[in-house]
Design an enzyme around this catalytic site. Structure first.
Site: not given
Ligand code: 1CP
Length: 353
Positions: A27, A31, A40, A77, A154
């Site tokens: 990552r 963010r 973003r 992702d 998921y």
């Protein structure tokens, strides 16, 4: 021979000599970087970033402009695959990923199909090609996918979960159904990773973030078995170069020997495992990637340097180590601390090679 200017990552993954220990971060784009938040904001939402190759390229390059990293990782992702299967991925503000059509019953599972990477996932392949071009052979590009089991978590829960109770319930009540999902996912991941390799990815990594929630026997049957199947069907050589593979099971420290036996080139370690002991167990078979606790980056520069030194010391001298965190960078990490870590890895590892 690779024409890459910096091939330390590829060499370390293949346990060949390097002048220092290469480093990248899971990552590394995200963010904790103000420039990511700015891009973003411009795009509107996270999937808009992934679907636009110009923006995915811009974001992939952001951490490389700040830090002396030894690899780029595709900005995308793991949930692009279930989205392409028609499950309807979306991100509600600050709530993580969700699906509009999760797998709720046997009929949903029977209808599940392997998506064609050249059509439904074309945007990922376009991003890979564009990033590869932008890198101009400076650094290697890592492609990735989720593991079949982690994707199934998921797909069945329909969202992030603390305990994955619906998945585990299916595992015990209807193992046949879970196997059906996993077999489809394994074929989908194989096609997806092979397409990324064809598009220019020089390393591929399988993120098995949730394999560690399973009991040992179930881990082997429902997660590792399918990872092994993928590895045996991946393109391992492209454009004259070997494509190294990395398998990361969070919470997988107990299973290093069986992960090494899948035929991967490297194992990603989470922060709980002692890397020196891991090397004694499997270092003659595979390279090791990791494994600084991501929380160390919240401390201070002198502590970060000491903790980096501890990991380098524990691994010891010689080849086959790629420095990384034991999981993704935390959102509250000060970017300056990442620079301290990266520079410390390079400076402190030179006399160990
Ligand atoms: O801006 C935002 O709000 C989105 C946050 C975000 C980011 C930056 C998500 C949503 N995904 C990503 C990018 C991402 N995801 C990368 C980019 C490449 C990099 O710089 O490393 C990678 C490799 C992933 C992989 C991923 N997505 C994993 C496996 C690795 C891991 O961290 O364990 C998982 C489990 C996901 C699912 C996912 N996507 C996004 C979130 C917030 C999550 C986690 C959901 C959960 O808590 O279960």
């Amino acid at each position: 021979m690779s024409k890459l200017k910096n091939d330390t990552l590829l060499r370390a993954l293949l346990r060949q000599p390097t002048p220092y220990t290469p480093v990248w971060l899971m990552r590394q784009a995200g963010r904790y970087l103000p420039e990511y938040k700015e891009t973003r904001e411009r795009a509107g939402d996270f999937m808009a970033l992934c679907r636009n190759p110009d923006l995915a390229t811009e974001i992939t390059l952001q951490p490389l402009a700040r830090f002396k990293l030894d690899a780029a990782i595709l900005f995308s992702d793991i949930l692009t695959i279930p989205d392409a299967m028609g499950l309807g991925l979306y991100f509600a503000e600050n709530q993580g990923p969700k699906f509009t059509k999760p797998l709720r019953d046997e009929r949903d599972i029977e209808q599940l199909r392997v998506p064609d990477p050249g059509s439904h996932l074309r945007y990922v392949m376009d991003a890979v090609s564009q990033i590869k071009k932008a890198l101009d052979n400076e650094l290697p590009l890592i492609g990735f996918s989720g593991s079949p089991f982690t994707l199934a978590c998921y797909m069945i829960e329909g969202a992030a979960s603390a305990d994955f109770i619906q998945v585990k319930t299916m595992l015990y009540r209807r193992p046949d159904l879970l196997h059906q999902v996993l077999a489809t996912n394994a074929r989908a991941v194989t096609a997806y990773l092979n397409a990324q390799i064809e598009s220019g990815a020089q390393v591929v990594m399988i993120f098995d973030t949730w394999g560690g929630i399973l009991p040992s026997a179930a881990y082997h049957e429902f997660s590792l078995h399918y990872i092994e199947q993928i590895l045996s069907n991946l393109v391992r050589e492209h454009a004259g170069s070997r494509i190294p593979t990395i398998v990361f099971t969070k919470g997988g420290g107990e299973y290093l020997e069986s992960i090494a036996a899948t035929g991967c080139d490297a194992i990603g370690l989470d922060w709980r495992t002692d890397i020196g002991l891991a090397r004694k167990r499997v270092g003659h078979q595979v390279a090791l990637q990791g494994n600084l606790d991501p929380a160390v980056l919240l401390s201070s520069p002198d502590i970060i340097v000491k903790e980096v030194e501890k990991i380098l010391q524990s691994f010891g001298s010689g080849n086959g180590h790629v420095f990384n965190l034991g999981h993704g960078v935390m959102q509250t990490t000060p970017p300056e601390h990442v620079a301290v870590m990266v520079d410390a890895v390079h400076d402190l590892s030179r006399n160990r090679h």
